[in-house]
Structure formats: structure tokens, C-alpha cells
Write a protein that holds these residues in place. Sequence first.
Motif, PDB file in Angstrom:
ATOM      1  N   ASP A   1      45.431  71.283  51.667  1.00 21.56           N
ATOM      2  CA  ASP A   1      44.826  71.830  52.863  1.00 21.56           C
ATOM      3  C   ASP A   1      43.570  71.034  53.146  1.00 21.56           C
ATOM      4  N   LEU A   2      43.512  70.430  54.318  1.00 17.74           N
ATOM      5  CA  LEU A   2      42.347  69.660  54.719  1.00 17.74           C
ATOM      6  C   LEU A   2      41.617  70.421  55.803  1.00 17.74           C
ATOM      7  N   GLY A   3      40.372  70.762  55.527  1.00 14.17           N
ATOM      8  CA  GLY A   3      39.590  71.484  56.522  1.00 14.17           C
ATOM      9  C   GLY A   3      38.124  71.461  56.157  1.00 14.17           C
ATOM     10  N   HIS A  23      45.536  75.177  41.524  1.00 14.77           N
ATOM     11  CA  HIS A  23      44.812  74.515  42.607  1.00 14.77           C
ATOM     12  C   HIS A  23      43.539  73.852  42.097  1.00 14.77           C
ATOM     13  N   LYS A  24      43.046  72.952  42.897  1.00 13.86           N
ATOM     14  CA  LYS A  24      41.789  72.272  42.608  1.00 13.86           C
ATOM     15  C   LYS A  24      41.175  71.906  43.958  1.00 13.86           C
ATOM     16  N   ILE A  25      39.871  72.068  44.081  1.00 14.17           N
ATOM     17  CA  ILE A  25      39.173  71.789  45.336  1.00 14.17           C
ATOM     18  C   ILE A  25      38.356  70.505  45.176  1.00 14.17           C
ATOM     19  N   TYR A  26      38.507  69.631  46.163  1.00 14.40           N
ATOM     20  CA  TYR A  26      37.783  68.358  46.182  1.00 14.40           C
ATOM     21  C   TYR A  26      36.868  68.329  47.397  1.00 14.40           C
ATOM     22  N   THR A  27      35.626  67.941  47.190  1.00 10.27           N
ATOM     23  CA  THR A  27      34.677  67.790  48.289  1.00 10.27           C
ATOM     24  C   THR A  27      34.914  66.437  48.959  1.00 10.27           C
ATOM     25  N   ILE A  28      34.826  66.442  50.267  1.00 10.47           N
ATOM     26  CA  ILE A  28      34.946  65.189  51.017  1.00 10.47           C
ATOM     27  C   ILE A  28      33.524  64.758  51.383  1.00 10.47           C
ATOM     28  N   PRO A  29      33.075  63.634  50.845  1.00  9.23           N
ATOM     29  CA  PRO A  29      31.715  63.169  51.147  1.00  9.23           C
ATOM     30  C   PRO A  29      31.520  62.919  52.645  1.00  9.23           C
ATOM     31  N   LEU A  30      30.309  63.141  53.111  1.00  8.40           N
ATOM     32  CA  LEU A  30      29.980  62.988  54.524  1.00  8.40           C
ATOM     33  C   LEU A  30      30.319  61.590  55.044  1.00  8.40           C
ATOM     34  N   GLU A  31      30.056  60.566  54.231  1.00  9.79           N
ATOM     35  CA  GLU A  31      30.335  59.199  54.694  1.00  9.79           C
ATOM     36  C   GLU A  31      31.831  58.969  54.912  1.00  9.79           C
ATOM     37  N   ILE A  32      32.673  59.679  54.181  1.00 12.68           N
ATOM     38  CA  ILE A  32      34.120  59.577  54.404  1.00 12.68           C
ATOM     39  C   ILE A  32      34.517  60.390  55.635  1.00 12.68           C
ATOM     40  N   MET A  33      33.923  61.569  55.808  1.00  9.96           N
ATOM     41  CA  MET A  33      34.212  62.399  56.987  1.00  9.96           C
ATOM     42  C   MET A  33      33.831  61.677  58.279  1.00  9.96           C
ATOM     43  N   GLN A  34      32.789  60.881  58.223  1.00  9.65           N
ATOM     44  CA  GLN A  34      32.331  60.163  59.405  1.00  9.65           C
ATOM     45  C   GLN A  34      32.876  58.750  59.473  1.00  9.65           C
ATOM     46  N   GLY A  35      33.684  58.373  58.487  1.00  8.88           N
ATOM     47  CA  GLY A  35      34.240  57.021  58.438  1.00  8.88           C
ATOM     48  C   GLY A  35      35.549  56.924  59.194  1.00  8.88           C
ATOM     49  N   GLY A  37      39.780  56.788  59.680  1.00  5.47           N
ATOM     50  CA  GLY A  37      40.924  57.575  59.238  1.00  5.47           C
ATOM     51  C   GLY A  37      41.530  56.994  57.973  1.00  5.47           C
ATOM     52  N   GLU A  38      41.499  55.682  57.866  1.00  2.00           N
ATOM     53  CA  GLU A  38      42.041  55.025  56.666  1.00  2.00           C
ATOM     54  C   GLU A  38      41.238  55.404  55.421  1.00  2.00           C
ATOM     55  N   GLU A  39      39.926  55.476  55.548  1.00  2.00           N
ATOM     56  CA  GLU A  39      39.084  55.883  54.412  1.00  2.00           C
ATOM     57  C   GLU A  39      39.381  57.323  54.015  1.00  2.00           C
ATOM     58  N   LEU A  40      39.568  58.195  55.002  1.00  2.14           N
ATOM     59  CA  LEU A  40      39.888  59.590  54.720  1.00  2.14           C
ATOM     60  C   LEU A  40      41.247  59.695  54.038  1.00  2.14           C
ATOM     61  N   PHE A  41      42.248  58.985  54.550  1.00  2.00           N
ATOM     62  CA  PHE A  41      43.574  59.006  53.941  1.00  2.00           C
ATOM     63  C   PHE A  41      43.512  58.495  52.498  1.00  2.00           C
ATOM     64  N   ASP A  42      42.778  57.411  52.257  1.00  5.99           N
ATOM     65  CA  ASP A  42      42.638  56.872  50.896  1.00  5.99           C
ATOM     66  C   ASP A  42      42.000  57.896  49.963  1.00  5.99           C
ATOM     67  N   HIS A  43      40.993  58.612  50.454  1.00  5.78           N
ATOM     68  CA  HIS A  43      40.324  59.635  49.643  1.00  5.78           C
ATOM     69  C   HIS A  43      41.298  60.767  49.312  1.00  5.78           C
TER      70      HIS A  43
END
Length: 71
Positions: A1-3, A23-35, A37-43
Motif C-alpha cells: 500500500d503506497l500512501g 507486514h512491515k512499514i517503510y518510510t519514504i524519504p522526502l527527497e524520494i517523494m519529491q524526486g 517516478g523512477e526513484e520512487l519505483f526503485d525505492h
Amino acid sequence: DLGGTNFRAMMVNFKRQNARLYHKIYTIPLEIMQGTGEELFDHIAQCVSDFLDYMGMKNAHLPAGFTFSFP
């Protein structure tokens, strides 16, 4: 779930009348959120890989589904 700022990886194991959720929750760093789509997909791919390793299923072939929790 991405949100929002999190990616949640979950696995449900069905055995007869019992179901077990992992389950496990991963934080998405701000620099990836603002980067890009490829960086987000890689993360996200790295998070899924980490989760499968955590579950001891690194080389498993599993069906996958994605949800996006955006309004």
C-alpha cells in the motif's frame, strides 16, 4: 500500500480456516517523494525485496497487488 509518506508491505498466508497477516512499514524519504517516478519505483522495489528477505522468501515467485491510498 503506497500512501502518504509510507509504503506498507503485507503478506497474507491462508491455511485452511486460519489466515495470518505479516507486514512491515517503510518510510519514504522526502527527497524520494519529491524526486522522479523512477526513484520512487526503485525505492518501492527495494522495500519489497527487503520484506521478502525479512520473510525468508527472497527468491519466491508470488502474486502481488498494489493499492494507492491517495484521495
